[in-house]
Design an enzyme around this catalytic site. Structure first.
Site, PDB file in Angstrom:
ATOM      1  N   GLU A   1       0.852  -1.197   0.000  1.00 38.61           N
ATOM      2  CA  GLU A   1       0.000   0.000   0.000  1.00 38.61           C
ATOM      3  C   GLU A   1       0.885   1.244   0.000  1.00 38.61           C
ATOM      4  O   GLU A   1       1.786   1.367   0.825  1.00 38.61           O
ATOM      5  CB  GLU A   1      -0.910   0.000   1.228  1.00 38.61           C
ATOM      6  CG  GLU A   1      -1.768   1.250   1.342  1.00 38.61           C
ATOM      7  CD  GLU A   1      -2.476   1.367   2.681  1.00 38.61           C
ATOM      8  OE1 GLU A   1      -3.011   2.467   2.961  1.00 38.61           O
ATOM      9  OE2 GLU A   1      -2.480   0.388   3.457  1.00 38.61           O
TER      10      GLU A   1
ATOM     11  N   GLU B   1      -2.766  -6.426  23.005  1.00 38.36           N
ATOM     12  CA  GLU B   1      -3.739  -6.087  21.955  1.00 38.36           C
ATOM     13  C   GLU B   1      -3.193  -6.313  20.555  1.00 38.36           C
ATOM     14  O   GLU B   1      -3.954  -6.557  19.606  1.00 38.36           O
ATOM     15  CB  GLU B   1      -4.208  -4.631  22.103  1.00 38.36           C
ATOM     16  CG  GLU B   1      -3.179  -3.557  21.799  1.00 38.36           C
ATOM     17  CD  GLU B   1      -2.351  -3.133  22.984  1.00 38.36           C
ATOM     18  OE1 GLU B   1      -1.792  -2.010  22.957  1.00 38.36           O
ATOM     19  OE2 GLU B   1      -2.245  -3.924  23.935  1.00 38.36           O
TER      20      GLU B   1
ATOM     21  N   HIS C   1       1.957  -5.254  25.496  1.00 39.71           N
ATOM     22  CA  HIS C   1       0.788  -4.821  24.724  1.00 39.71           C
ATOM     23  C   HIS C   1       0.122  -6.030  24.077  1.00 39.71           C
ATOM     24  O   HIS C   1       0.327  -6.313  22.884  1.00 39.71           O
ATOM     25  CB  HIS C   1       1.209  -3.828  23.635  1.00 39.71           C
ATOM     26  CG  HIS C   1       1.575  -2.477  24.145  1.00 39.71           C
ATOM     27  ND1 HIS C   1       0.676  -1.431  24.220  1.00 39.71           N
ATOM     28  CD2 HIS C   1       2.750  -1.991  24.613  1.00 39.71           C
ATOM     29  CE1 HIS C   1       1.283  -0.358  24.707  1.00 39.71           C
ATOM     30  NE2 HIS C   1       2.542  -0.681  24.956  1.00 39.71           N
TER      31      HIS C   1
ATOM     32  N   CYS D   1       0.641  -1.622  29.775  1.00 37.10           N
ATOM     33  CA  CYS D   1       1.842  -0.788  29.738  1.00 37.10           C
ATOM     34  C   CYS D   1       1.755   0.329  30.785  1.00 37.10           C
ATOM     35  O   CYS D   1       1.906   0.076  31.962  1.00 37.10           O
ATOM     36  CB  CYS D   1       2.075  -0.243  28.329  1.00 37.10           C
ATOM     37  SG  CYS D   1       3.760   0.351  28.053  1.00 37.10           S
TER      38      CYS D   1
END
Length: 533
Positions: free
Chosen positions: A141, A509, A507, A381
């Site tokens: 991209e 996530e 982290h 964090c």
């Protein structure tokens, strides 16, 4: 040899090039191909690591410790592959490398220019992504919008790259806006025509055009675009807004996008398996119950600053059959005095990562409210550091305890700079970055979630729990539920007699996937649902 797909954007930014590229990547992978993805950013920063999330949203961290664009998160979630530092580079990093070579005298007195030196360096990075991954398809991209001055070297490099390959080994996909004019009751193709004209003036003819719109782009409109933009009629695809980004691959699949790409590139289109993502989308639609999660941060005016966190919460929610309603709370406006009023309706409280003192006291107030009122808490964090500071002040009787990141002469710096960071002066790319192991304590909430004694999570921090206060915190009731293999670094903490109070220095996530939610997020949302119930 790998096949290369270049994705460009036209008319305006924030069209969803990344989602379009990731959706195509998902379809190709679902057909059995090995896919890798790459984002080329035209700005002059070396990477987004030192940029405010207000500028470009969250900084996504790869397994090998690269601080990259948030689109890398979309890529990983859609193609379910761990990307690397080769998956994202900026114009700044290209210039930095070239100027360093010029200073060494590598160009033998020659003049260093955009063409061929900058474009050659860009082409080299594209090839490296293919070589490192061994992928069948490399989807690259190009950031920005056609017509931007700063993106021109990337467009030129991609043009040259395609020309140097055998016919059919590279294609261009142009994502463009087809706006709806309410007064005229019709969508307009002129912006797309002008965007493609600009692209062709740079020497690039798109092979496919993906039309983004909030209204239907019917066959007649697509045929008009095909005629004026000199592409095949079946190479113009509609991509109207969807309720969920995970429905976009199916819209493109229904139009045969991946099959057409394979045909254009001279490869077979094996049978496809969209079952896992289809199951996720159907499960998301079937969710009837809900729970409310307050995310207490400092960049709440730009939701993309916490993109991976909100996605991970929703992944966990779908796995549990609930809709997770995320409420972003400005920690700068939160205190002990108003915490009950602002957070009282939350089923769970999550404090994500961040930097700087602003809103830190509000995050401490959120941690205290969750601890004292039995509200499930998840710290990530800086969210772990806020929880440790709050516990130190109000339970371990260490008044004024805080982080040395914000004050030098603290009486109780329960969070301090990592020793290996003491002599670091450069801010960019010098933190503890990437994947590191963590030993999880048995009989902890973390172990209950993971089901494993050693886990690997991605990090992005300079400060850690100060070991000088470790014994005091443990004696006061804080549980160290995760440590580095050496035992030196505190990686996770918990409060044992709380319904669910877990914090991670890492982290988690970044590793959540729609079809494979992260266990800590699942445990947190499950606890929030139990509280609501």
């Amino acid at each position: 040899m790998a096949k290369y797909i270049f994705v460009t954007g036209g008319v305006v930014s924030s069209l969803g090039k990344g989602i379009t590229a990731a959706s195509l990547g998902h379809l190709l992978k679902a057909r059995g191909y090995k896919v890798t993805m790459q984002k080329m950013d035209p700005y002059l920063n070396v990477d987004p690591g030192t940029m405010s999330p207000f500028q470009h949203g969250e900084v996504f961290v790869t397994e090998d410790g690269h601080e990259g664009d948030l689109d890398l998160g979309h890529y990983e979630r859609f193609i379910d592959e761990n990307l690397s530092r080769e998956s994202n580079f900026t114009q700044g990093s290209i210039y930095q490398t070239l100027i360093a070579r010029e200073r060494r005298g590598d160009f033998l007195g020659g003049t260093m220019q955009v063409i061929p030196h900058v474009t050659d360096a860009i082409k080299q990075r594209i090839r490296r992504a293919a070589d490192q991954s061994g992928a069948d398809f490399v989807i690259s991209e190009i950031g920005g919008t056609i017509g931007d001055i700063e993106s021109q070297p990337f467009i030129e490099a991609a043009r040259q790259f395609k020309k140097e390959l055998p016919a059919g080994d590279a294609v261009f996909v142009h994502v463009t806006l087809v706006p709806y004019i309410a007064a005229a009751h019709e969508v307009k193709t002129k912006p797309t025509q002008h965007s493609v004209k600009e692209m062709r003036s740079l020497g690039v003819q798109p092979d496919f055009i993906v039309c983004r719109s909030d209204h239907e782009v019917d066959a007649a409109v697509r045929e008009k675009i095909a005629l004026f933009c000199d592409v095949d009629a079946d190479a113009v695809l509609g991509c109207e807004d969807s309720p969920s980004i995970y429905e976009v691959p199916f819209k493109l699949f229904e139009q045969g996008f991946d099959v057409k790409v394979c045909k254009r590139m001279g490869v077979q289109a094996p049978p496809i398996d969209l079952g896992p993502l289809s199951g996720f989308v159907q499960a998301a639609r079937a969710c009837e119950e809900s729970c409310d999660i307050a995310v207490v941060g400092k960049y709440v005016s730009l939701p993309d600053a916490y993109l991976s966190v909100t996605e991970a919460l929703r992944h966990a929610g779908v796995a549990l059959g609930v809709n997770v309603n995320v409420c972003l709370v400005d920690g700068g406006e939160l205190s002990d005095d108003n915490a009950a009023e602002i957070l009282g309706g939350a089923d769970g409280i999550l404090v994500p990562g961040g930097f700087g003192q602003r809103a830190f006291e509000g995050k401490i107030a959120a941690a205290r409210y969750a601890r004292e009122n039995g509200v499930p808490y998840f710290g990530i964090c800086l969210g772990l550091q806020a929880a440790v500071c709050e516990f130190a002040r109000n339970v371990a009787h260490l008044p004024g305890a805080s982080s040395a990141e914000f004050e030098e002469d603290l009486a109780h710096p329960v969070v301090d700079l990592m020793p290996e960071q003491e002599d670091v002066e450069d801010k960019g790319g010098t933190m503890r970055l990437g994947s590191y192991p963590c030993k999880v304590a048995p009989d902890s909430k973390a172990f209950e979630a993971y089901g494993e004694e050693v886990v690997y999570e991605r990090h992005r921090h300079r400060f850690e729990v100060n070991n000088a206060y470790r014994d005091q915190l443990v004696e006061a009731g804080l549980r160290i539920s995760g440590v580095s293999p050496s035992g030196r670094l505190v990686e996770m903490v918990e409060i044992p007699d709380h319904p669910w109070y877990v914090a991670s220095q890492a982290h988690p996530e970044f590793k959540s996937r729609p079809t494979r939610p992260h266990p800590l997020f699942t445990g947190f949302v499950k606890a929030a649902c139990a509280k609501r119930g």
